[in-house]
Enzyme design. Structure first.
Site, PDB file in Angstrom:
ATOM      1  N   CYS A  31      31.209  13.211  78.802  1.00  0.00           N
ATOM      2  CA  CYS A  31      31.024  12.366  77.767  1.00  0.00           C
ATOM      3  C   CYS A  31      30.470  13.153  76.522  1.00  0.00           C
ATOM      4  CB  CYS A  31      30.019  11.154  78.108  1.00  0.00           C
ATOM      5  SG  CYS A  31      29.639  10.260  76.567  1.00  0.00           S
ATOM      6  N   HIS A  89      23.718   7.352  79.433  1.00  0.00           N
ATOM      7  CA  HIS A  89      24.996   7.047  79.284  1.00  0.00           C
ATOM      8  C   HIS A  89      25.403   5.555  80.044  1.00  0.00           C
ATOM      9  CE1 HIS A  89      29.580   7.641  79.212  1.00  0.00           C
ATOM     10  NE2 HIS A  89      29.676   7.032  80.408  1.00  0.00           N
ATOM     11  N   HIS A 142      26.775   2.573  72.078  1.00  0.00           N
ATOM     12  CA  HIS A 142      26.709   3.216  70.581  1.00  0.00           C
ATOM     13  C   HIS A 142      27.469   2.112  69.895  1.00  0.00           C
ATOM     14  CE1 HIS A 142      31.120   4.026  71.645  1.00  0.00           C
ATOM     15  NE2 HIS A 142      31.359   3.857  70.439  1.00  0.00           N
ATOM     16  N   GLN A 144      28.722   1.870  65.319  1.00  0.00           N
ATOM     17  CA  GLN A 144      29.326   2.707  64.313  1.00  0.00           C
ATOM     18  C   GLN A 144      29.001   2.016  62.937  1.00  0.00           C
ATOM     19  OE1 GLN A 144      33.433   3.740  64.805  1.00  0.00           O
ATOM     20  NE2 GLN A 144      33.428   2.559  66.278  1.00  0.00           N
TER      21      GLN A 144
END
Length: 323
Positions: A31, A89, A142, A144
């Site tokens: 990743c 992760h 995550h 954006q």
């Protein structure tokens, strides 16, 4: 190819980013957002990462010579950033501490402040796509941030609605919505001293939650230090509530609506967050079919008042686990 193309029917811009088709499929055991990948620091809590395949760029190429007549093109100028929530992760928002969530909110605010300095950027959109159902190929936690060189149509419509309501009543539209939800009570899911979490009267999605600050502010950066802390806590509890509905990581799109930037007449706006979860039951997805997509005529197959009660039960279930 990376450019903006104007749709004369809706008077809106479309991002053409064919280079994003070249995004590679990541190996299952690697990743880019994990420490050791060579892409990120070996240790971090939250992190801004410039998108490797941005739809908008600070150095955009010249548009292709395909315009003419009613068709217009424009440079795909702007910024696309990834906000990493954790180095872990397998982390989820509900598993983060309140202090960690506060650092995430502060990073959102820092990036908003930095991006608004560019006068070519007219709208900053903070968002998160979660789950394979909404097309997420990177499971690392995550969100954006996009900095657009134009005001997207939906936000233009909201901005105009705020303006007209102020002109006609002297009041803030979202403040009046919150007053009505408070009066009716049944669609409010939970609240704290700074925020109200509710399923609005007109919800397009069965679980289309809104988070609204009780203070009438235009931008996430207008929040006080205490309000920023409570926003992180509120988002964490909202996602934990959704996960508790059916006991799995609930997919959603989380969209933050700030006022436009670097434009005139932007006073009448009230910052808020909208969730678009694409599930209508544990094993049933809500699809946006012809009516929703072709006519923008939405149909919610459930009653918001009933779903709000279900969400309140899920919230109580999550908070019981928290304690």
């Amino acid at each position: 190819m990376a450019e903006l193309r104007y749709n004369p029917l809706t008077r809106d811009w479309v991002m053409i980013a064919s280079h994003r088709q070249a995004r590679p499929n990541m190996p299952k055991d690697w990743c880019p957002f994990c420490p050791g990948s060579g892409k990120v620091p070996d240790d971090f809590e939250v992190l801004k990462y410039d998108n490797d395949f941005p739809a908008l760029r600070l150095d955009p190429p010249a548009p292709d010579a395909v315009d003419g007549g009613v068709y217009k093109t424009q440079d795909a100028y702007g910024k696309c950033e990834v906000i990493l929530y954790s180095k872990n992760h397998t982390e989820t928002l509900p598993s983060l501490s309140d202090a960690h969530m506060n650092k995430l909110v502060n990073l959102w605010c820092q990036r908003f402040t930095a991006l608004r300095q560019d006068e070519k950027i007219k709208y900053i959109f903070i968002f998160e796509n979660r789950g394979e159902v909404v097309g997420v190929s990177m499971p690392h936690p995550h969100g954006q941030i996009y900095g657009y060189p134009f005001l997207p149509k939906k936000l233009e419509l909201e901005k105009e609605s705020f303006r007209l309501h102020r002109q006609n009543t002297g009041n803030c539209l979202l403040c009046d919505m919150l007053e009505e939800e408070k009066r009716f009570e049944k669609r409010i899911i939970f609240e704290n001293e700074a925020f109200t979490v509710f399923l609005p009267f007109f919800s397009e999605y069965p679980y289309g939650i809104y988070i609204a600050p009780k203070s009438c502010i235009r931008y996430i950066t207008d929040l006080t230090e205490n309000e920023r802390f409570l926003l992180g806590q509120t988002i964490k509890q909202t996602v934990g509530m959704l996960d508790s509905l059916f006991d799995f990581a609930f997919p959603y799109m989380m969209c933050m609506h700030n006022a436009p930037i670097n434009l005139d007449d932007q006073e009448d706006f009230h910052f808020h967050i909208q969730f678009f979860p694409p599930m209508r039951a544990a094993d049933k997805q809500k699809f946006n079919a012809s009516s929703e997509t072709g006519a923008w005529a939405h149909c919610n197959p459930t009653a918001p008042e009933e779903r709000a009660e279900e969400l309140r039960e899920a919230y109580a279930k999550f908070m019981k686990k928290e304690t």
